[in-house]
Design a protein around this motif. Structure first.
Motif, PDB file in Angstrom:
ATOM      1  N   LEU A  97       0.774  -1.129  -0.087  1.00 44.33           N
ATOM      2  CA  LEU A  97      -0.064   0.181  -0.054  1.00 44.33           C
ATOM      3  C   LEU A  97       0.699   1.146   0.090  1.00 44.33           C
ATOM      4  CD1 LEU A  97      -1.916  -2.289   1.323  1.00 44.33           C
ATOM      5  CD2 LEU A  97      -3.238  -0.643   2.316  1.00 44.33           C
ATOM      6  N   SER A  98       0.320   2.409  -0.506  1.00 42.54           N
ATOM      7  CA  SER A  98       1.042   3.571  -0.526  1.00 42.54           C
ATOM      8  C   SER A  98       1.144   4.061   1.007  1.00 42.54           C
ATOM      9  CB  SER A  98       0.434   4.564  -1.472  1.00 42.54           C
ATOM     10  OG  SER A  98      -0.883   4.957  -0.873  1.00 42.54           O
ATOM     11  N   ALA A  99       2.034   4.992   1.316  1.00 44.75           N
ATOM     12  CA  ALA A  99       2.229   5.313   2.639  1.00 44.75           C
ATOM     13  C   ALA A  99       0.886   6.083   3.005  1.00 44.75           C
ATOM     14  CB  ALA A  99       3.220   6.289   2.585  1.00 44.75           C
ATOM     15  N   ASP A 100       0.181   6.857   2.154  1.00 48.39           N
ATOM     16  CA  ASP A 100      -0.953   7.552   2.670  1.00 48.39           C
ATOM     17  C   ASP A 100      -2.164   6.497   2.760  1.00 48.39           C
ATOM     18  OD1 ASP A 100       0.095  10.032   2.312  1.00 48.39           O
ATOM     19  OD2 ASP A 100      -0.614  10.576   0.381  1.00 48.39           O
ATOM     20  N   ASP A 101      -2.416   5.481   1.898  1.00 49.82           N
ATOM     21  CA  ASP A 101      -3.308   4.680   1.830  1.00 49.82           C
ATOM     22  C   ASP A 101      -2.890   3.706   3.373  1.00 49.82           C
ATOM     23  OD1 ASP A 101      -4.594   5.629  -0.143  1.00 49.82           O
ATOM     24  OD2 ASP A 101      -3.938   3.918  -1.508  1.00 49.82           O
ATOM     25  N   ALA A 102      -1.741   3.382   3.541  1.00 49.55           N
ATOM     26  CA  ALA A 102      -1.390   2.584   4.587  1.00 49.55           C
ATOM     27  C   ALA A 102      -1.844   3.288   6.094  1.00 49.55           C
ATOM     28  CB  ALA A 102      -0.145   2.114   4.889  1.00 49.55           C
ATOM     29  N   ALA A 103      -1.605   4.574   5.993  1.00 48.55           N
ATOM     30  CA  ALA A 103      -1.863   5.425   7.210  1.00 48.55           C
ATOM     31  C   ALA A 103      -3.168   5.772   7.273  1.00 48.55           C
ATOM     32  CB  ALA A 103      -0.931   6.639   7.166  1.00 48.55           C
ATOM     33  N   GLY A 104      -3.960   5.855   6.265  1.00 51.10           N
ATOM     34  CA  GLY A 104      -5.480   6.170   6.378  1.00 51.10           C
ATOM     35  C   GLY A 104      -6.306   4.954   6.800  1.00 51.10           C
ATOM     36  N   LEU A 105      -5.779   3.782   6.118  1.00 56.69           N
ATOM     37  CA  LEU A 105      -6.539   2.486   6.734  1.00 56.69           C
ATOM     38  C   LEU A 105      -6.035   2.065   8.168  1.00 56.69           C
ATOM     39  CD1 LEU A 105      -8.267   0.557   5.046  1.00 56.69           C
ATOM     40  CD2 LEU A 105      -6.338  -0.752   4.322  1.00 56.69           C
ATOM     41  N   ALA A 106      -4.949   2.385   8.452  1.00 52.11           N
ATOM     42  CA  ALA A 106      -4.534   1.951  10.160  1.00 52.11           C
ATOM     43  C   ALA A 106      -5.389   2.805  10.791  1.00 52.11           C
ATOM     44  CB  ALA A 106      -3.101   2.078  10.191  1.00 52.11           C
TER      45      ALA A 106
END
Length: 150
Positions: A97-106
């Motif tokens: 996942l992209s950094a933004d998607d990973a952070a958002g999902l978490a």
């Protein structure tokens, strides 16, 4: 009897097609078709979505875990199943996942799970290891995992 089955199948397909637009409906519907049994209901919650990725918590027959889902032109499919590792943004980045998607999902998962009872969280955490899925198996690879499919 054949007409009744055809009508029911048509209604189910129509309802699934309209639910495909809403991941809150499409993802649980997809997982229930794959794994739910009359004697083993499948509880899917929470469902958190970020772009083309989602994490869902599942409980069935005294077991549980989390699934990372990916949306493609075929709809939502299981990318992998795991436990607490899916709560970590760095792990999600490692997965792809992209950094933004990973952070958002978490972050969304943390918020969604904050309202759950401790027994649900314990079941999500109880899934040991990681089971990779592929689109060709469409979930069949998960069938051999004792933690869920039995």
């Amino acid at each position: 009897m054949k007409k009744i089955i055809a009508i029911v199948a048509g209604v189910l397909l129509a309802s699934m097609a309209s639910a495909d637009d809403d991941p809150q409906q499409a993802i649980p519907a997809r997982l229930k078709v794959m794994f739910e049994r009359p004697d083993k209901p499948l509880d899917i919650a929470p469902v958190v979505v970020q772009a083309d990725w989602a994490i869902v918590g599942w409980r069935q027959d005294g077991r549980g875990g989390r699934a990372l889902m990916k949306k493609s032109h075929h709809g939502w499919s299981i990318y992998l199943c795991s436990g607490d590792s899916l709560k970590d943004a760095r792990t999600l980045e490692t997965i792809g996942l992209s950094a933004d998607d990973a952070a958002g999902l978490a972050a969304k998962l943390k918020d969604a799970e904050a309202g759950l009872d401790s027994s649900a969280l314990a079941l999500f955490s109880s899934f040991e290891g990681t089971v990779m899925m592929n689109e060709a198996s469409n979930g069949a690879g998960h069938a051999g995992h004792e933690g869920h499919a039995q």
